[in-house]
Design an enzyme around this catalytic site. Structure first.
Site, PDB file in Angstrom:
ATOM      1  N   LYS A  16       0.818  -1.221   0.000  1.00  0.00           N
ATOM      2  CA  LYS A  16       0.000   0.000   0.000  1.00  0.00           C
ATOM      3  C   LYS A  16       0.851   1.270   0.000  1.00  0.00           C
ATOM      4  O   LYS A  16       0.470   2.256  -0.615  1.00  0.00           O
ATOM      5  CB  LYS A  16      -1.050  -0.003   1.104  1.00  0.00           C
ATOM      6  N   ARG A  91      -6.762   2.922  11.998  1.00  0.00           N
ATOM      7  CA  ARG A  91      -6.358   1.558  12.319  1.00  0.00           C
ATOM      8  C   ARG A  91      -7.155   0.977  13.480  1.00  0.00           C
ATOM      9  O   ARG A  91      -6.986  -0.190  13.812  1.00  0.00           O
ATOM     10  CB  ARG A  91      -4.904   1.578  12.741  1.00  0.00           C
ATOM     11  N   ARG A 130      12.849  -5.911   3.461  1.00  0.00           N
ATOM     12  CA  ARG A 130      12.613  -4.495   3.170  1.00  0.00           C
ATOM     13  C   ARG A 130      13.679  -3.632   3.852  1.00  0.00           C
ATOM     14  O   ARG A 130      14.058  -3.880   4.991  1.00  0.00           O
ATOM     15  CB  ARG A 130      11.226  -4.096   3.678  1.00  0.00           C
ATOM     16  N   ARG A 164      13.863  -1.514   9.238  1.00  0.00           N
ATOM     17  CA  ARG A 164      13.042  -0.969  10.322  1.00  0.00           C
ATOM     18  C   ARG A 164      12.988  -2.002  11.454  1.00  0.00           C
ATOM     19  O   ARG A 164      12.834  -3.185  11.202  1.00  0.00           O
ATOM     20  CB  ARG A 164      11.619  -0.697   9.814  1.00  0.00           C
ATOM     21  N   ARG A 175       2.403  -7.248  14.731  1.00  0.00           N
ATOM     22  CA  ARG A 175       1.634  -6.287  13.931  1.00  0.00           C
ATOM     23  C   ARG A 175       0.546  -6.986  13.131  1.00  0.00           C
ATOM     24  O   ARG A 175      -0.549  -6.457  12.966  1.00  0.00           O
ATOM     25  CB  ARG A 175       2.563  -5.518  12.983  1.00  0.00           C
TER      26      ARG A 175
HETATM   27  P1  AMP Z   1       3.372   1.588   9.406  1.00  0.00           P
HETATM   28  O1  AMP Z   1       4.507   2.325   8.800  1.00  0.00           O
HETATM   29  O2  AMP Z   1       2.049   1.992   8.865  1.00  0.00           O
HETATM   30  O3  AMP Z   1       3.567   0.100   9.381  1.00  0.00           O
HETATM   31  O4  AMP Z   1       3.346   2.000  10.952  1.00  0.00           O
HETATM   32  C1  AMP Z   1       4.445   1.750  11.805  1.00  0.00           C
HETATM   33  C2  AMP Z   1       4.031   1.849  13.260  1.00  0.00           C
HETATM   34  O5  AMP Z   1       3.558   3.173  13.538  1.00  0.00           O
HETATM   35  C3  AMP Z   1       2.910   0.927  13.686  1.00  0.00           C
HETATM   36  O6  AMP Z   1       3.354  -0.375  13.981  1.00  0.00           O
HETATM   37  C4  AMP Z   1       2.368   1.666  14.894  1.00  0.00           C
HETATM   38  O7  AMP Z   1       3.241   1.507  16.010  1.00  0.00           O
HETATM   39  C5  AMP Z   1       2.484   3.114  14.472  1.00  0.00           C
HETATM   40  N1  AMP Z   1       1.251   3.560  13.762  1.00  0.00           N
HETATM   41  C6  AMP Z   1       1.132   3.881  12.447  1.00  0.00           C
HETATM   42  N2  AMP Z   1      -0.119   4.256  12.134  1.00  0.00           N
HETATM   43  C7  AMP Z   1      -0.826   4.164  13.295  1.00  0.00           C
HETATM   44  C8  AMP Z   1      -2.172   4.414  13.647  1.00  0.00           C
HETATM   45  N3  AMP Z   1      -3.084   4.809  12.732  1.00  0.00           N
HETATM   46  N4  AMP Z   1      -2.526   4.229  14.926  1.00  0.00           N
HETATM   47  C9  AMP Z   1      -1.654   3.840  15.861  1.00  0.00           C
HETATM   48  N5  AMP Z   1      -0.365   3.562  15.605  1.00  0.00           N
HETATM   49  C10 AMP Z   1       0.060   3.732  14.331  1.00  0.00           C
END
Ligand code: AMP
Length: 218
Positions: A16, A91, A130, A164, A175
């Site tokens: 995405k 989320r 990644r 990461r 996750r």
């Molecule tokens: P992502 O890059 O979207 O995988 O997000 C990385 C991390 O950021 C997640 O594992 C959460 O710890 C935090 N995070 C990102 N988006 C959200 C959200 N909408 N609500 C809460 N935590 C978030």
């Protein structure tokens, strides 16, 4: 004038982020990733950044109030006036409600919710290799499918690449479990409004882009 507001939902590794970058360029609308927003704050080494670093490294979710406050601030900027892509938000159920409220206040509405559907077993295979740029985490590489020209160096700005912390297998599993428990059920809210467009995320990157563009430009 069409208000190009899109939500991108999908399990980690469903592509995405990559697709959001492409749609963002095609429509000249910002790609707003809450994960990227948090990683930017972390890079600034403030007390808030330290707090966020601990949460992200554990693979936990950032509290709803804080997340929604940051999204609200971002949506109020001028570049979001003709549309935006939200990637990784909402989320949780609380965030769905916050977003509905924000959009209602702005008199705007979601045009489509793209659901990038990927089998769970594909996620670790995709995320483990990644690597992201240490300067701009939207510059994303994959050791097998999209390696940088020079080993572990970003093609765009020459900064070193890194894995990461939350792309390490234990955090990935956490996750994925969280996604299934918290995020997947949220699609129902948007299905009721007939906004969900399912995309088969096993297709090639270009085939997915084509499908996304067709829907956005319809
Ligand atoms: P992502 O890059 O979207 O995988 O997000 C990385 C991390 O950021 C997640 O594992 C959460 O710890 C935090 N995070 C990102 N988006 C959200 C959200 N909408 N609500 C809460 N935590 C978030």
């Amino acid at each position: 004038m069409v208000d190009h507001i899109y939500l991108f939902m999908g399990i980690q590794g469903s592509g995405k982020g990559t697709q959001a970058e492409r749609l963002s360029k095609a429509l000249s609308i910002p790609h707003i990733s809450t994960g990227d927003i948090f990683r930017e704050v972390i890079n600034q080494n403030s007390p808030l950044g330290e707090e966020l670093r601990a949460i992200l490294n554990r693979g936990d979710l950032v509290p709803d109030e804080l997340t929604s406050r940051m999204v609200r601030e971002r949506l109020s900027r001028p570049d979001a006036a003709k549309g935006f892509i939200l990637d990784g938000y909402p989320r949780t159920q609380g965030q769905v409600e916050h977003l509905d409220q924000m959009l209602a206040e702005m008199g705007r509405s979601i045009r489509a919710v793209f659901f990038f559907d990927l089998p769970e077993e594909e996620t670790v295979a995709r995320l483990e290799p990644r690597r992201v740029c240490t300067k701009d985490s939207s510059h994303i590489y994959h050791l097998v499918n999209k390696p940088p020209k020079q080993d572990m160096v970003c093609d765009i700005d020459g900064a070193p690449l890194k894995q990461r912390d939350d792309d390490k297998p234990e955090a990935i599993r956490k996750r994925v479990a969280e996604y299934k428990r918290e995020t997947l059920p949220l699609l129902d809210h948007y299905r009721q409004k007939d906004l969900v467009r399912r995309i088969d995320a096993m297709q090639s990157i270009d085939a997915v882009t084509e499908e996304v563009l067709k829907i956005a430009n319809a």
